[in-house]
Write a protein that holds these residues in place. Structure first.
Motif, PDB file in Angstrom:
ATOM      1  N   LYS A   1       0.829  -1.208   0.000  1.00 20.32           N
ATOM      2  CA  LYS A   1       0.000   0.000   0.000  1.00 20.32           C
ATOM      3  C   LYS A   1       0.865   1.260   0.000  1.00 20.32           C
ATOM      4  O   LYS A   1       0.574   2.214  -0.732  1.00 20.32           O
TER       5      LYS A   1
ATOM      6  N   PHE B   1       2.465   1.675  -3.445  1.00 15.57           N
ATOM      7  CA  PHE B   1       1.479   2.114  -4.433  1.00 15.57           C
ATOM      8  C   PHE B   1       1.125   3.580  -4.232  1.00 15.57           C
ATOM      9  O   PHE B   1       1.007   4.344  -5.198  1.00 15.57           O
ATOM     10  N   THR B   2       0.980   3.997  -2.975  1.00 13.49           N
ATOM     11  CA  THR B   2       0.655   5.393  -2.685  1.00 13.49           C
ATOM     12  C   THR B   2       1.771   6.327  -3.142  1.00 13.49           C
ATOM     13  O   THR B   2       1.517   7.380  -3.744  1.00 13.49           O
TER      14      THR B   2
ATOM     15  N   VAL C   1      -1.734  -1.746 -13.278  1.00 12.88           N
ATOM     16  CA  VAL C   1      -1.771  -2.210 -11.888  1.00 12.88           C
ATOM     17  C   VAL C   1      -1.559  -3.719 -11.783  1.00 12.88           C
ATOM     18  O   VAL C   1      -0.887  -4.179 -10.864  1.00 12.88           O
TER      19      VAL C   1
ATOM     20  N   LEU D   1      -6.526  -1.989  -5.089  1.00 14.48           N
ATOM     21  CA  LEU D   1      -5.681  -0.880  -5.526  1.00 14.48           C
ATOM     22  C   LEU D   1      -6.383  -0.014  -6.564  1.00 14.48           C
ATOM     23  O   LEU D   1      -6.273   1.218  -6.529  1.00 14.48           O
ATOM     24  N   GLU D   2      -7.104  -0.637  -7.488  1.00 15.22           N
ATOM     25  CA  GLU D   2      -7.743   0.131  -8.558  1.00 15.22           C
ATOM     26  C   GLU D   2      -9.061   0.777  -8.126  1.00 15.22           C
ATOM     27  O   GLU D   2      -9.320   1.933  -8.458  1.00 15.22           O
TER      28      GLU D   2
ATOM     29  N   LEU E   1      -8.252   2.040  -3.195  1.00 21.68           N
ATOM     30  CA  LEU E   1      -7.159   2.912  -2.775  1.00 21.68           C
ATOM     31  C   LEU E   1      -6.931   4.044  -3.757  1.00 21.68           C
ATOM     32  O   LEU E   1      -6.682   5.186  -3.353  1.00 21.68           O
TER      33      LEU E   1
END
Length: 242
Positions: A55, A58-59, A71, A162-163, A166
């Motif tokens: 996380k 990715f952020t 992704v 994620l898609e 987040l």
């Protein structure tokens, strides 16, 4: 039949130990991936360190590049880097298969030694029996644990989070920060405008300003002309008057 097994007890012990370790590797991988799947069902409150690092990574990538176009590749890279301690998961998958093949190899060596020693077919049969049963147990455990299915499920959960969760949350946070920044700048401009605007009847009394008083005193005390300028002026006056 048991006497035939105990006749080659060293070979049987090695074969069964290799098969047991092979199936144990499959069970260990299944437990690890199952726990990861459970953690991905509540990613916002997960305490799993690899998932927390995913996380954060990715952020940070979203903050640097605004968008991540692929992704699934990002998630696949993370899945390939999952490890137990410092040992990657792929090592245990390969180790499980290699141990099974090694057990079959040891059984074949035992059968070959029995043939060389001119043993009967009945005394060699336990090697074939253990090999077939070991292969059956290995493939049965592999199908029940279903590592490819668990990896695919984990991948789907991570890509979905994620898609669809987040990324939207980061975008909303960015919009909120922009709105807060715009409101702060608008308030600052209003304050500066209010400070610059003054009533029409209000005048500034410079005589009460201490800086103005000091400059006025300096002007009073300082001479109007320097000595050289005074001499030149005196000469000019004499020329005009004579």
């Amino acid at each position: 039949m048991l006497t035939l097994f105990f006749r080659h007890k060293i070979f049987m012990f090695v074969i069964l130990s290799l098969l047991f370790c092979s199936i144990l590797c499959q069970i260990l991988l299944g437990v690890i991936y199952r726990r990861l799947i459970r953690e991905t069902e509540n990613m916002s409150a997960t305490k799993n360190k690899p998932l927390q690092q995913l996380k954060l990574k990715f952020t940070s990538c979203r903050q640097l590049h605004e968008t991540i176009p692929n992704v699934p590749v990002f998630v696949d890279k993370f899945l390939n880097q999952i490890s137990l301690g410092k040992i990657p998961m792929s090592f245990f998958r390969h180790l499980s298969g290699q141990l099974t093949l090694l057990s079959v190899l040891v059984a074949g060596i035992g059968a070959c030694i029995g043939i060389i020693q001119e043993e009967s077919l009945l005394s060699i049969a336990p090697f074939y029996l253990v090999s077939f049963l070991g292969l059956y147990l290995y493939f049965a455990a592999t199908s029940l644990i279903d590592l490819p299915g668990k990896i695919n499920m984990l991948r789907t959960n991570l890509v979905d989070y994620l898609e669809n969760h987040l990324a939207n949350r980061l975008e909303q946070t960015r919009l909120d920060m922009r709105m807060v920044g715009m409101e702060d700048s608008a308030q600052d401009t209003k304050k500066t405008a209010a400070a610059s605007d003054k009533p029409a009847g209000e005048t500034i009394n410079l005589e009460k300003d201490p800086l103005f008083e000091k400059s006025a005193e300096r002007k009073k005390n300082s001479p109007a002309f320097t000595p050289s300028e005074a001499e030149e002026l005196e000469l000019l006056l004499r020329e005009f008057l004579v």
